[in-house]
Scaffold this motif. Structure first.
Motif, PDB file in Angstrom:
ATOM      1  N   GLY A 101       0.941  -1.509   0.014  1.00 23.27           N
ATOM      2  CA  GLY A 101      -0.190  -0.045  -0.059  1.00 23.27           C
ATOM      3  C   GLY A 101       0.792   1.281  -0.089  1.00 23.27           C
ATOM      4  O   GLY A 101       0.398   2.487  -0.044  1.00 23.27           O
ATOM      5  N   LYS A 102       2.247   1.260  -0.194  1.00 22.63           N
ATOM      6  CA  LYS A 102       3.039   2.220  -0.143  1.00 22.63           C
ATOM      7  C   LYS A 102       2.766   3.155  -1.458  1.00 22.63           C
ATOM      8  O   LYS A 102       2.164   2.695  -2.296  1.00 22.63           O
ATOM      9  CB  LYS A 102       4.386   1.860   0.043  1.00 22.63           C
ATOM     10  CG  LYS A 102       4.944   1.179  -1.498  1.00 22.63           C
ATOM     11  CD  LYS A 102       6.371   1.028  -1.520  1.00 22.63           C
ATOM     12  CE  LYS A 102       6.807   0.008  -2.707  1.00 22.63           C
ATOM     13  NZ  LYS A 102       7.901  -0.638  -2.550  1.00 22.63           N
ATOM     14  N   GLN A 103       2.883   4.301  -1.194  1.00 19.67           N
ATOM     15  CA  GLN A 103       2.806   5.264  -2.269  1.00 19.67           C
ATOM     16  C   GLN A 103       3.670   4.903  -3.617  1.00 19.67           C
ATOM     17  O   GLN A 103       4.833   5.089  -3.158  1.00 19.67           O
ATOM     18  CB  GLN A 103       3.062   6.851  -1.821  1.00 19.67           C
ATOM     19  CG  GLN A 103       2.108   7.503  -0.904  1.00 19.67           C
ATOM     20  CD  GLN A 103       0.737   7.814  -1.855  1.00 19.67           C
ATOM     21  OE1 GLN A 103       0.888   8.150  -2.835  1.00 19.67           O
ATOM     22  NE2 GLN A 103      -0.492   7.383  -1.140  1.00 19.67           N
ATOM     23  N   LEU A 104       2.922   5.131  -4.790  1.00 18.96           N
ATOM     24  CA  LEU A 104       3.816   4.958  -5.845  1.00 18.96           C
ATOM     25  C   LEU A 104       3.472   5.901  -6.930  1.00 18.96           C
ATOM     26  O   LEU A 104       2.321   6.324  -6.822  1.00 18.96           O
ATOM     27  CB  LEU A 104       3.598   3.328  -6.349  1.00 18.96           C
ATOM     28  CG  LEU A 104       3.861   2.148  -5.554  1.00 18.96           C
ATOM     29  CD1 LEU A 104       3.622   0.981  -5.951  1.00 18.96           C
ATOM     30  CD2 LEU A 104       5.723   2.100  -5.625  1.00 18.96           C
ATOM     31  N   PRO A 105       4.592   6.321  -7.864  1.00 21.04           N
ATOM     32  CA  PRO A 105       4.143   6.928  -8.774  1.00 21.04           C
ATOM     33  C   PRO A 105       3.278   6.607  -9.644  1.00 21.04           C
ATOM     34  O   PRO A 105       2.838   5.248  -9.757  1.00 21.04           O
ATOM     35  CB  PRO A 105       5.489   7.216  -9.477  1.00 21.04           C
ATOM     36  CG  PRO A 105       6.357   6.175  -9.019  1.00 21.04           C
ATOM     37  CD  PRO A 105       5.844   5.700  -7.754  1.00 21.04           C
ATOM     38  N   LYS A 106       2.570   7.418 -10.654  1.00 20.88           N
ATOM     39  CA  LYS A 106       1.723   7.103 -11.450  1.00 20.88           C
ATOM     40  C   LYS A 106       2.304   6.118 -12.452  1.00 20.88           C
ATOM     41  O   LYS A 106       3.268   6.246 -12.749  1.00 20.88           O
ATOM     42  CB  LYS A 106       1.166   8.104 -12.273  1.00 20.88           C
ATOM     43  CG  LYS A 106      -0.156   8.080 -13.058  1.00 20.88           C
ATOM     44  CD  LYS A 106      -0.448   9.558 -13.553  1.00 20.88           C
ATOM     45  CE  LYS A 106      -1.637   9.143 -14.614  1.00 20.88           C
ATOM     46  NZ  LYS A 106      -1.262   8.547 -15.814  1.00 20.88           N
ATOM     47  N   GLU A 119       5.943  -5.509  -7.777  1.00 24.08           N
ATOM     48  CA  GLU A 119       5.786  -4.074  -7.728  1.00 24.08           C
ATOM     49  C   GLU A 119       6.058  -3.914  -9.228  1.00 24.08           C
ATOM     50  O   GLU A 119       7.226  -4.400  -9.804  1.00 24.08           O
ATOM     51  CB  GLU A 119       6.567  -3.215  -6.905  1.00 24.08           C
ATOM     52  CG  GLU A 119       6.352  -1.776  -7.230  1.00 24.08           C
ATOM     53  CD  GLU A 119       7.636  -1.211  -6.366  1.00 24.08           C
ATOM     54  OE1 GLU A 119       7.825  -1.554  -5.296  1.00 24.08           O
ATOM     55  OE2 GLU A 119       8.082  -0.109  -6.812  1.00 24.08           O
TER      56      GLU A 119
END
Ligand code: FES
Ligand code: FES
Lengths: 154, 750
Positions: free
Chosen positions: B601-606, B627
């Motif tokens: 659930g970590k923030q990832l770029p578009k 990922e």
């Protein structure tokens, strides 16, 4: 059949072969240097990689008649009797699984490191992209290459 | 070359030769050693061989038999390590000898990820028996009670401090009767010296220096080279051929026909064709290119995989044969609040180990000796006996290192080819398969079409699951009648579906086998895990629940799933369910650990996303988080993979890790790169220019493998990495792009 004189691992060798015989089969069949492997025969997998005057070359696509005086190095002549820094790094990183592709991988890696002592990830990818490992040891190959590479002074 | 000699040296000579050097060394040591209480060695000729796996000679050299085939899993190291640990042998004093194919060693068929599972206890016992006998021998020498003697690191030590070396005790232990089993105690796991610790593989030095001998590297005196031109349609024969041009090639010595088996071919029979025997490889290859052959058409000349798959999908959408039924799905669907339906396709896949099939054979005076990279030396021996019509005792199967196998080299067809050719030419021969031969004449992974329909009720609970799986059975390679998946094949990921769903039905349809089908690393788990792992992710989104939480919701309470009450057809990887139950708590544990380790659930770029899939196969529980990032040109990069593995006690954790790292790359090929198609009976792809495998630039950049620490019984590690990877990747692609992938290999632009 014709007679050729080639220099393999620092030794002059005389071999009988058809002119269109790939170096790979001369090494394996005539000289019993079986560390160089067959994987595809069409320069797509890198299992047959040797050095030709220090450059990584697919021996399956290199005709015996085209070699002339260029010096051939195979895995057997890489650093024997000792180990090359790349081979040591390979052992320290426990790279091989089945091992079949590994001599070709080592030969590609040594050529890379010799020409570029501190390659970037992208440079490693490019230099190694001709070598397939079906067992999937790529991550460790990369680690081993980094281990064997020398950071540039200052 | 020396191979012949190496392979020919008898076991006794081997022991003798190797002992000389070490004896010299040890005598040197003991002469200069002031501690004369220590007797390290005895008569170098003496041998203590308490069982088929262990020999200790008077010099203290321990020779352990590796009876399973080394194809990259590290088994040639891991099994002897188990013996050495229980034996209290010093690993540096251990030599490994590869076993010939012989039933006396028990099962040698190296597949099914069961080497450690099957042999962990027997080999521990083998080691413990030998250790006990050494202790008894020492006790007898000293005239003390055996309880005061303990084997420690290649010596037996008395409580008073005096000790004897294993070498010294070998001759004495050899005179003792085998102890009662109740006199033999296994080590406590906390005392393990090698088990559970990191050990490099025994062949590593040979591998990186080019000295390792694979099947391809075997060379015996006067050995000819043979290649075979096979009918593009597997099993079909030769109408006519003209060898004239081929015979003109320098070095070609003989050209002849090998009969075709028809179809089904069976697993052990060669495909037949025209054999070219030559003095060297290049002459053989050129000779083969110069052949003029007119092929017969067989019964599968109409086989085209694209229309075959389309047809299977039609079948998958209509009612089939029921293989598992719980509750009443039809009734449940009527009350569903949400219904999900999806179709999944996986193509034919080849094994393509880097070392193509190859074998050396020498048939002479009604005996036959072969050298081959075989996963199944006993199977090869049996096949050879049958085809050659001679007794198994007259057949010697030497097992070389395998340059990868993945299931391909469990079939002995290429070894039988070598033997038949040797018999024909009256001398030794090596059969070589080119990459084209390998890709076009493999025992392929079955193509498959699946349909899954899911009902979610008004409480947001999944309460109906209908799964249809259609694919040609491996059995169809041997018998016509096997035209529908077997219970065994369905137990690989389909009818062992573990989610706690009230109404379940699993169905199959007929799909006749039209080309040689075999088992590829994890077998039908590949397609079943892909379909189920993808559908479960769709369910998460339909329920509006995070995919990790959804998995935990769906698996339900901690329990041992009693499959006997759910389906009659389940085969629990040949183990009793009470011995290796399906434990939901272990399944949940790998999910929870994966959530934490992957920073789920970590923030990832578009353009980036994470996906998860979980699967139990070969009794091992695996959660996989992938990922991905997708660029503007739809190029897929895999920055990170997290695997969480519960394979029971990991004997050699370092090799478990390498299996999973490699498994990620192997599965990247399946998910993104590889496909074999068949047109009019013939395989279209031929080599790495039109059939693709993951290269360094395609493979995951980092694979983190987290092994659950446990003392549960060891299970397998070779195949379990594969099943959850493709669905985890495809779920990540959905997170990254919003596109659902239901067909492999992934084509994002399509
Ligand atoms: S054998 Fe030469 S590149 Fe594959
Ligand atoms: S280690 Fe097996 S192919 Fe690379």
């Amino acid at each position: 059949m014709a007679t050729y004189h080639i220099n393999v691992n620092g030794q002059d060798q005389q071999v009988e072969a058809m002119p269109d015989t790939p170096l790979l089969w001369v090494l394996r069949d005539n000289l019993q240097l079986t560390g160089t492997k067959f994987g595809c025969g069409i320069a797509q997998c890198g299992a047959c990689t040797v050095h030709l005057d220090g450059n990584a070359t697919r021996s399956c696509g290199l005709l015996i008649s085209s070699i002339g005086t260029q010096k051939i190095t195979t895995i057997e002549g890489l650093s024997a009797p000792g180990l090359h820094a790349v081979q040591k790094a390979w052992i320290e990183e426990n790279v091989p699984q089945c091992g079949f592709c590994q001599t070709g991988q080592v030969m590609s890696a040594v050529a890379l490191i010799t020409q570029n002592s501190n390659p970037t990830d992208a440079e490693i990818d490019t230099a190694m992209s001709g070598n397939i490992c079906r067992c999937g040891t790529y991550e460790r190959i990369k680690k081993a290459i980094k281990r064997a590479s020398t950071p540039k002074p200052n | 070359m020396d191979d012949h000699k190496i392979f020919k040296v008898s076991r006794r000579d081997f022991i003798k030769t190797t002992s000389v050097g070490v004896t010299g060394l040890l005598i040197g040591v003991s002469v200069s050693c002031t501690d004369n209480k220590k007797n390290l060695t005895g008569d170098p000729q003496s041998r203590f061989t308490p069982n088929f796996f262990i020999t200790i000679n008077g010099s203290g050299d321990v020779t352990l038999i590796a009876h399973r085939s080394e194809m990259g899993t590290g088994i040639r190291t891991s099994l002897p390590l188990i013996i050495a640990d229980e034996l209290e042998a010093d690993w540096n004093r251990v030599k490994i000898e590869q076993a010939l194919g012989d039933i006396k060693y028990g099962d040698q068929n190296t597949d099914g990820s069961y080497s450690v599972r099957m042999f962990f206890m027997p080999l521990r016992k083998a080691g413990a028996f030998a250790r006990t006998m050494l202790e008894q021998a020492a006790a007898k020498e000293w005239g003390v009670d055996v309880s005061t003697c303990k084997a420690v690191n290649h010596e037996v030590v008395h409580t008073s401090g005096k000790s004897f070396g294993f070498g010294y005790l070998a001759a004495k232990a050899a005179l003792l009767p085998l102890p009662d089993e109740n006199k033999v105690t296994l080590k406590s796991p906390k005392d393990f010296k090698y088990i559970g610790k990191t050990s490099s593989i025994v062949d590593i030095q040979d591998i990186v220096t080019g000295k390792a001998r694979f099947g391809l590297d075997v060379n015996i005196p006067n050995c000819k080279i043979a290649v075979i031109k096979r009918n593009p349609e597997p099993g079909a024969g030769v109408k006519s051929f003209n060898p004239d041009e081929a015979n003109k090639i320098s070095g070609v010595v003989k050209i002849f026909k090998l009969d075709a088996p028809g179809f089904p071919t069976n697993f052990f029979k060669p495909l037949g064709g025209i054999v070219v025997v030559a003095e060297n490889t290049w002459s053989a290859l050129k000779g083969r290119d110069a052949l003029k052959i007119s092929w017969e058409k067989g019964k599968n000349a109409d086989y085209t995989s694209s229309s075959y798959i389309a047809n299977m999908m039609k079948g998958a959408k209509s009612k089939g044969k029921v293989r598992r039924e719980n509750g009443d799905v039809d009734k449940a669907f009527k009350q569903s609040k949400t219904i999900l339906e999806a179709e999944y396709i996986v193509p034919h896949l080849p094994h393509s180990p880097m070392e193509t099939p190859c074998a050396v054979a020498l048939f002479k005076d009604q005996t036959c000796e072969v050298w081959a990279p075989t996963q199944d030396p006993q199977g090869a021996r049996k096949a050879l006996a049958g085809v050659l019509g001679i007794d198994e005792k007259a057949i010697t199967v030497n097992v070389t290192l395998l340059g990868g196998a993945f299931g391909r080299k469990s079939k002995p067809d290429f070894i039988v080819e070598a033997a038949l050719i040797s018999r024909n030419i009256g001398g030794p021969v090596k059969v070589l398969w080119t990459r084209e031969d390998d890709i076009q004449h493999d025992f392929f992974h079955a193509p498959s079409a699946q349909y899954i329909k899911v009902g979610i009720d008004k409480n947001n609970t999944v309460d109906a699951w209908l799964h249809r799986s259609v694919f040609p059975s491996i059995g169809g390679t041997a018998v016509d009648q096997a035209n529908e998946p077997s219970g065994g094949e369905l137990s690989l990921g389909m009818i062992d579906m573990p989610y706690d769903i009230k109404n379940v039905r699993c169905e199959t349809q007929q799909a006749p086998t039209k080309i040689r089908i075999g088992w590829l690393r994890s077998v039908s788990n590949i397609q079943h895990a892909f379909a189920i792992g993808s559908m479960v992710d769709e369910i998460a989104f339909a329920r509006g629940v995070d995919p990790v939480q959804n998995l935990l919701d769906m698996i339900g309470e901690d329990r041992k799933i009693d499959f006997t009450s759910l389906t009659k057809e389940l085969e629990n990887y040949n183990e009793k369910q009470e011995d290796f139950p399906w434990e939901t708590a272990r399944f949940k544990n790998v999910i929870r650990v994966a959530k934490e380790k992957s920073n789920w659930g970590k923030q990832l770029p578009k353009g980036s996303g994470q996906g998860i899939a979980v699967h139990r196969s070969f009794l091992t529980y695996v959660a996989c988080v992938v990922e991905v990032s997708v660029d503007a040109n739809n190029k897929i990069t895999i920055p990170k993979v997290d695997y969480v593995v519960d394979c029971g006690l990991a004997v050699n954790p370092e090799r478990v890790k390498s299996q999973f790292e490699g498994g990620a790359s192997f599965s990247t090929s399946i998910a993104l790169k590889s496909e074999v198609t068949v047109k009019d009976g013939a395989v279209v792809e031929s080599n790495f220019n039109n059939f693709f495998l993951a290269r360094m630039s395609d493979a995951p950049l980092e694979t983190a493998v987290h092994i659950i620490e446990t003392n549960e019984k060891p299970t397998g590690a070779g195949e379990p990495p594969v099943p959850p990877f493709a669905p985890a990747l495809c779920n990540a692609l959905f997170a990254a792009t919003g596109k659902r992938i239901r067909q492999l290999p992934v084509k994002l632009s399509a």
